[in-house]
Design a protein around this motif. Structure first.
Motif, mmCIF file in Angstrom:
data_model
loop_
_atom_site.group_PDB
_atom_site.id
_atom_site.type_symbol
_atom_site.label_atom_id
_atom_site.label_comp_id
_atom_site.label_asym_id
_atom_site.label_seq_id
_atom_site.Cartn_x
_atom_site.Cartn_y
_atom_site.Cartn_z
ATOM 1 N N LEU A 226 0.849 -1.193 0.000
ATOM 2 C CA LEU A 226 0.000 0.000 0.000
ATOM 3 C C LEU A 226 0.880 1.236 0.000
ATOM 4 O O LEU A 226 1.720 1.416 0.881
ATOM 5 C CB LEU A 226 -0.918 0.011 1.229
ATOM 6 N N LYS A 227 0.717 2.089 -1.023
ATOM 7 C CA LYS A 227 1.511 3.309 -1.123
ATOM 8 C C LYS A 227 0.609 4.485 -1.468
ATOM 9 O O LYS A 227 -0.364 4.346 -2.218
ATOM 10 C CB LYS A 227 2.592 3.172 -2.210
ATOM 11 N N ILE A 228 0.952 5.625 -0.920
ATOM 12 C CA ILE A 228 0.286 6.869 -1.279
ATOM 13 C C ILE A 228 1.354 7.802 -1.801
ATOM 14 O O ILE A 228 2.241 8.224 -1.064
ATOM 15 C CB ILE A 228 -0.437 7.511 -0.075
ATOM 16 N N ASP A 229 1.321 8.112 -3.098
ATOM 17 C CA ASP A 229 2.323 8.985 -3.671
ATOM 18 C C ASP A 229 1.653 10.019 -4.551
ATOM 19 O O ASP A 229 0.448 10.249 -4.466
ATOM 20 C CB ASP A 229 3.373 8.187 -4.461
ATOM 21 N N ILE A 299 12.294 15.072 4.091
ATOM 22 C CA ILE A 299 12.963 14.082 3.241
ATOM 23 C C ILE A 299 13.493 12.968 4.130
ATOM 24 O O ILE A 299 14.046 13.207 5.195
ATOM 25 C CB ILE A 299 14.123 14.736 2.460
ATOM 26 N N LYS A 300 13.335 11.719 3.693
ATOM 27 C CA LYS A 300 13.773 10.565 4.475
ATOM 28 C C LYS A 300 14.398 9.520 3.555
ATOM 29 O O LYS A 300 14.320 9.634 2.324
ATOM 30 C CB LYS A 300 12.590 9.957 5.224
ATOM 31 N N ALA A 301 15.030 8.526 4.153
ATOM 32 C CA ALA A 301 15.598 7.432 3.361
ATOM 33 C C ALA A 301 14.496 6.768 2.552
ATOM 34 O O ALA A 301 13.442 6.421 3.086
ATOM 35 C CB ALA A 301 16.287 6.423 4.271
ATOM 36 N N GLY A 302 14.729 6.603 1.251
ATOM 37 C CA GLY A 302 13.720 6.046 0.363
ATOM 38 C C GLY A 302 12.963 7.097 -0.430
ATOM 39 O O GLY A 302 12.250 6.750 -1.379
ATOM 40 N N SER A 370 6.463 18.617 -2.153
ATOM 41 C CA SER A 370 5.517 17.598 -1.742
ATOM 42 C C SER A 370 4.961 16.891 -2.967
ATOM 43 O O SER A 370 4.526 17.533 -3.925
ATOM 44 C CB SER A 370 4.370 18.219 -0.942
ATOM 45 N N LEU A 371 4.995 15.540 -2.937
ATOM 46 C CA LEU A 371 4.441 14.768 -4.047
ATOM 47 C C LEU A 371 2.921 14.844 -4.086
ATOM 48 O O LEU A 371 2.318 14.725 -5.135
ATOM 49 C CB LEU A 371 4.863 13.298 -3.924
ATOM 50 N N ASN A 377 3.992 12.932 1.250
ATOM 51 C CA ASN A 377 5.290 12.415 0.846
ATOM 52 C C ASN A 377 6.089 13.495 0.136
ATOM 53 O O ASN A 377 5.572 14.180 -0.743
ATOM 54 C CB ASN A 377 5.127 11.212 -0.087
ATOM 55 N N ASN A 378 7.358 13.631 0.510
ATOM 56 C CA ASN A 378 8.219 14.640 -0.093
ATOM 57 C C ASN A 378 9.255 13.991 -0.982
ATOM 58 O O ASN A 378 9.608 12.830 -0.823
ATOM 59 C CB ASN A 378 8.901 15.482 0.977
ATOM 60 N N ALA A 379 9.753 14.765 -1.928
ATOM 61 C CA ALA A 379 10.760 14.280 -2.862
ATOM 62 C C ALA A 379 11.744 15.402 -3.135
ATOM 63 O O ALA A 379 11.569 16.541 -2.695
ATOM 64 C CB ALA A 379 10.109 13.797 -4.155
#
Length: 532
Positions: A226-229, A299-302, A370-371, A377-379
């Motif tokens: 399950l992902k929210i992007d 921002i985080k790992a991944g 922000s995505l 989720n940030n990128a």
């Protein structure tokens, strides 16, 4: 004429009395029963089990490769009252199965934390299964296995050693998969009390051992992702059996060591999920540092690394090297260690030369955004080109190139939209600000969709939608003070979006044909880092 005595003498069978027929038949039947019950019987076997649950004398079968080879004759409790002794009567000519290292176990429905087995016994009842050993010695007394052996039919294969510091143990017998295909099982599972880690040994059947290349990673697959992007909510599942059982999955990442066999003498890490495995793999690929300034921006790992909507890498560590200090001081910059995807050694060489040349000329900047407004989720987005100007604090740290953060006066369209939306939250919700917020959300949704597709037809439609939204946005701006910060941010956003639309329209067709055209205006140029 012959006399009656002459006829009798000529046919001796007539002299036998019918009284002898019955005893003769009884003798024949007795001989058959004697042969069937003594001389023609198979060997007797004693089997010790913990419990006789589901086992009945005279009914429960003994099977080898699902073929009946015997039956349970007696069920008795042992003198110590701790186990049960079963008397098995094997079929004739089954002595070759009774080797010293042959294994017996009871097949019955089992529902455990991470595995389900014995579903075929729900209708036919429990039975005893045999796995043939390899010893040259025979035996007629066995102790039943608690769990079915991983390799009951003695198939050819190899073993792989894994180590995990995960929170829960994975039981023996758990399926091992490669791209959804069952290729083996967990042979052994134990807790190392010295290191407080779980240690596993996988059995991979032939010919699937050929998949064990030097670039594979293993992870615990729960069967649901399950992902929210930026593209919304993404839910992917496997079969119902995989969801109930779970599995260990492996897959090859990247081109490094892809032509070499996995060293089976080493112990490898079992990761919690696919993202963790991929992030670890990326540590061996080209690495750069991004100066995030005083705020990591969630921002985080991944977290993904994009260039004009194309994923080109991932964040593998943030904050970088923070463990070597006691605390991050207010004036310290925060760094993210990122790694780029590459297809081959040649692609890596050309791509990194392109990036490094632009870095040396200060034509590469990074920004966070922000995505999705929903997921949070940030990128990180890269901007490369002659018009890009960044304030460079350092060129390298410990031999790693540093990509500077974009000047605060600039900012990506997504970042500007986030800033404007944040300011709108503190304003009175009059008609103008409400319309502006709706327009902003629509604009961001279109941009997110644009970055998530490389299909030229979809992109053409999205560019049209974005053009229309920008025009509506320009009309809404008239209701704000031209000297205010929010108006200046909106004006800058319009300028950037209009420029982006000019760049996107001629590129849309090329993107559908060759993804690297997004980075190189000349599609025949050098390759760039891109998603594998």
């Amino acid at each position: 004429m012959n006399s009656i005595n002459d006829i009798v003498k000529g046919n001796p069978l007539r002299r036998l009395s019918f009284a002898w027929i019955i005893p003769l038949l009884a003798l024949i039947v007795t001989a058959i029963m004697l042969w069937d019950n003594t001389l023609n019987k198979g060997p007797e076997v004693e089997l010790i089990v913990d419990s006789a649950e589901g086992i009945e004398a005279g009914k429960t079968l003994v099977k080898f490769r699902s073929v009946t080879v015997g039956r349970v004759e007696t069920v008795e409790i042992e003198e110590d009252l701790k186990s049960v002794r079963l008397g098995l009567r094997m079929n004739p000519n089954t002595e070759d199965l009774l080797l010293k290292d042959s294994k017996f176990w009871v097949v019955k429905p089992r529902i455990e934390v991470n595995s389900i087995s014995g579903l075929d016994t729900l209708l036919g009842g429990s039975y005893i299964q045999i796995s043939l050993g390899s010893s040259e010695e025979s035996s007629y007394s066995f102790i039943a296995e608690e769990h079915p052996p991983v390799n009951p039919y003695n198939e050819d294969g190899v073993t792989v050693n894994l180590r995990s510091s995960g929170g829960e143990s994975i039981p023996e017998g758990t399926v091992v998969e490669y791209k959804g295909v069952e290729v083996g099982n967990v042979a052994t599972s134990r807790l190392n009390t010295t290191t407080d880690t779980f240690e596993y040994q996988l059995f991979i059947r032939k010919p699937y051992d050929a998949l064990l290349k030097g670039n594979v990673c293993f992870w615990n697959d729960a069967g649901i992702d399950l992902k929210i992007d930026g593209s919304g909510l993404n839910l992917s599942t496997k079969s119902m059996l995989s969801l109930m059982q779970g599995a260990i999955t492996f897959e090859g990442f990247g081109y490094r060591n892809a032509d070499k066999k996995l060293d089976l003498g080493k112990t490898y890490e079992l990761y919690d999920d696919r993202d963790a495995a991929e992030t670890e793999m990326l540590k061996s690929y080209p690495k750069y540092l991004i100066n995030l300034g005083h705020d990591a921006g969630a921002i985080k790992a991944g977290s993904d690394l994009f260039y004009r909507g194309v994923p080109v890498g991932k964040v593998i560590e943030v904050p970088w090297r923070v463990n070597e200090v006691d605390v991050i001081r207010p004036d310290d910059d925060i760094y993210a260690l990122v790694s780029f995807f590459t297809y081959s050694e040649r692609n890596e060489e050309l791509s990194m030369k392109f990036l490094n040349d632009n870095l040396n000329n200060h034509h590469v900047c990074a920004s966070t955004y922000s995505l999705s407004l929903i997921s949070g989720n940030n990128a990180i987005a890269l901007e490369i080109g002659n018009d890009v100007k960044c304030k460079t604090k350092e060129i390298e740290i410990e031999g790693i190139h540093v990509i500077p953060l974009q000047d605060e006066a600039g900012g990506s369209p997504q970042k500007l939209m986030n800033d404007i939306l944040a300011e709108l939250k503190g304003m009175k919700l009059d008609k103008t600000s409400t319309e502006l917020r709706k327009t902003m959300v629509s604009m961001q949704k279109t941009l997110n969709n644009l970055t998530s597709t490389l299909d030229s037809v979809n992109q053409q439609q999205l560019v049209k939608e974005l053009t229309s939204t920008v025009k509506q946005f320009e009309k809404t701006m008239s209701g704000f003070d031209e000297k205010g910060k929010i108006y200046k941010d909106m004006n800058q956003l319009v300028v950037q979006l209009n420029q982006a639309l000019k760049d996107l329209k001629p590129a849309v067709k090329d993107v559908g044909q060759k993804p690297n055209s997004i980075i190189f205006s000349d599609t025949t140029g050098d390759p760039v880092p891109g998603r594998r």
